[in-house]
Design a protein around this motif. Structure first.
Motif, short mmCIF file in Angstrom:
data_model
loop_
_atom_site.label_atom_id
_atom_site.label_comp_id
_atom_site.label_asym_id
_atom_site.label_seq_id
_atom_site.Cartn_x
_atom_site.Cartn_y
_atom_site.Cartn_z
N GLU A 66 -13.43 -5.56 5.11
CA GLU A 66 -13.77 -4.97 3.65
C GLU A 66 -13.88 -3.41 3.54
OE1 GLU A 66 -16.88 -7.64 2.99
OE2 GLU A 66 -15.61 -9.19 3.08
N THR A 79 -8.46 -0.09 2.28
CA THR A 79 -7.58 -0.57 1.37
C THR A 79 -6.35 -0.07 1.78
OG1 THR A 79 -7.80 1.53 0.06
CG2 THR A 79 -9.56 -0.18 -0.39
N GLU A 114 -4.49 2.00 0.12
CA GLU A 114 -4.64 3.35 -0.24
C GLU A 114 -5.02 4.06 0.93
OE1 GLU A 114 -5.62 1.22 -2.43
OE2 GLU A 114 -3.64 1.13 -3.25
N ASP A 115 -6.10 3.53 1.66
CA ASP A 115 -6.71 4.44 3.00
C ASP A 115 -5.46 4.47 4.13
OD1 ASP A 115 -9.17 4.63 1.51
OD2 ASP A 115 -9.81 2.45 2.33
#
Ligand code: 13P
Ligand code: SF4
Length: 327
Positions: A115, A118, A120-121
């Protein structure tokens, strides 16, 4: 990993090493119901070491660490796989065995590591370190695996990193495991600040206190612990690696630095070992219960599905790992 098809007497014997007689009497009707449903539905149950003893000893066909359970998932010939673990593990089983139905009894059984990140990270890390291979820990959702070059588990992380060209690697999302693997391989790592909420809690002071109280105690730790903790331990390895360590050192006192159920589940095999348990529970693993396994089998829920556009690249990263094998 080992295959586990005990009869009722053997289940009771194993459970008696950790549960009281009334607790066993309470669990047995549900265990027997699940084992009956399994036959009727042609299902197989894969169980991680961090599941409660009633699940681990009572209903598992296969028990193991993330790598062992992934390997088992490729060999299953039953119609349905019920995964008693967390969601990313069930997803990995689905990636490796797309033609089977994979069920997770509670789809909200997550993981603080998976969790933490993402897609994008991951793209930002790749943009910052162009050309550096991306190794993703198996404790990630499929959309993160899809952004990665290769997957790994705690059972083969160093071997996976050593299989890659160059002296640098991006490791997501576990910063501690990334740092531990960098030390082991001598390579430079770029990490993401994800942590396991269970293993980040252990400290070197915990180890010192146990060593002071129990001279000669063996200290074995999961590599999701901080580098300081790993260096203060006598051995570090995946959950399966820890069990194998005990097989080679089956006497004396041991401190297992990992989730509570690990020691509870393996202790019946090591009657000459005295287990000291610095206990920390993973709330995600504990979302799986005998009750929701019964519902999973009766109602065929909750089905794990991965969109094809994500499954294809994610599967590639996991299959690359499988060719590297165990470390
Ligand atoms: P293992 O692969 O060592 O079983 O680890 C899984 C996990 O989630 C540990 O926290
Ligand atoms: Fe995730 Fe840690 Fe729980 Fe394992 S023990 S599932 S890494 S939160």
């Amino acid at each position: 990993m080992h295959y586990n098809t005990p009869n009722t007497t053997e289940i009771r014997r194993r459970l008696a090493t950790v549960l009281s007689a009334p607790e066993i009497d309470l669990a047995m009707p549900q265990i027997e119901r699940i084992n009956q449903l399994k036959k009727e539905k042609n299902a197989v149950i894969l169980v991680h070491y961090y599941q409660v003893p009633a699940i681990y000893h009572g209903i598992a066909d296969v028990v193991g660490d993330s790598l062992g359970l992934s390997q088992a998932a490729t060999q299953v010939d039953a119609d349905t796989i019920v995964f008693c673990g967390v969601h990313f593990m069930a997803e990995t089983a689905k990636l490796l065995n797309p033609q089977r139905t994979v069920l997770i009894p509670d789809p909200t059984a997550g993981c603080s590591l998976s969790e933490s990140i993402t897609p994008e990270d991951v793209r930002a890390l790749k943009a910052k370190h162009p050309g550096v291979p991306v190794v993703c820990y198996v404790n990630t959702q499929a959309d993160i695996k899809a952004e990665s070059d290769i997957c790994c588990t705690s059972g083969n992380a160093a071997k996976v990193v050593n299989s890659l060209p160059g002296s640098e690697f991006i490791f997501i999302p576990d910063e501690f495991l990334g740092q531990n693997v960098a030390r082991e391989t001598g390579k430079t790592v770029f990490t993401h600040p994800g942590r396991c909420m269970v293993h980040e809690q252990f400290t070197v002071d915990d180890i010192k206190a146990y060593r002071a109280q129990f001279p000669g105690i063996q200290v074995i730790a999961h590599p999701e612990c901080s580098p300081d903790v790993i260096q203060a331990a006598d051995y570090s390895g995946s959950t399966h690696g820890m069990e194998e360590y005990l097989r080679k050192h089956p006497t004396g006192q041991v401190m297992m630095i990992t989730e509570c159920s690990m020691a509870a589940n393996v202790k019946e095999q090591f009657p000459k070992m005295e287990f000291k348990m610095p206990c920390t529970i993973c709330p995600h693993m504990k979302k799986i219960t005998l009750e929701n396994v019964i519902s999973a089998l009766e109602k065929n829920q909750f089905v794990v599905d991965i969109p094809e556009a994500i499954a294809v690249p994610a599967r590639r990263a996991v299959e690359r790992m499988m060719t590297v094998g165990r470390g």
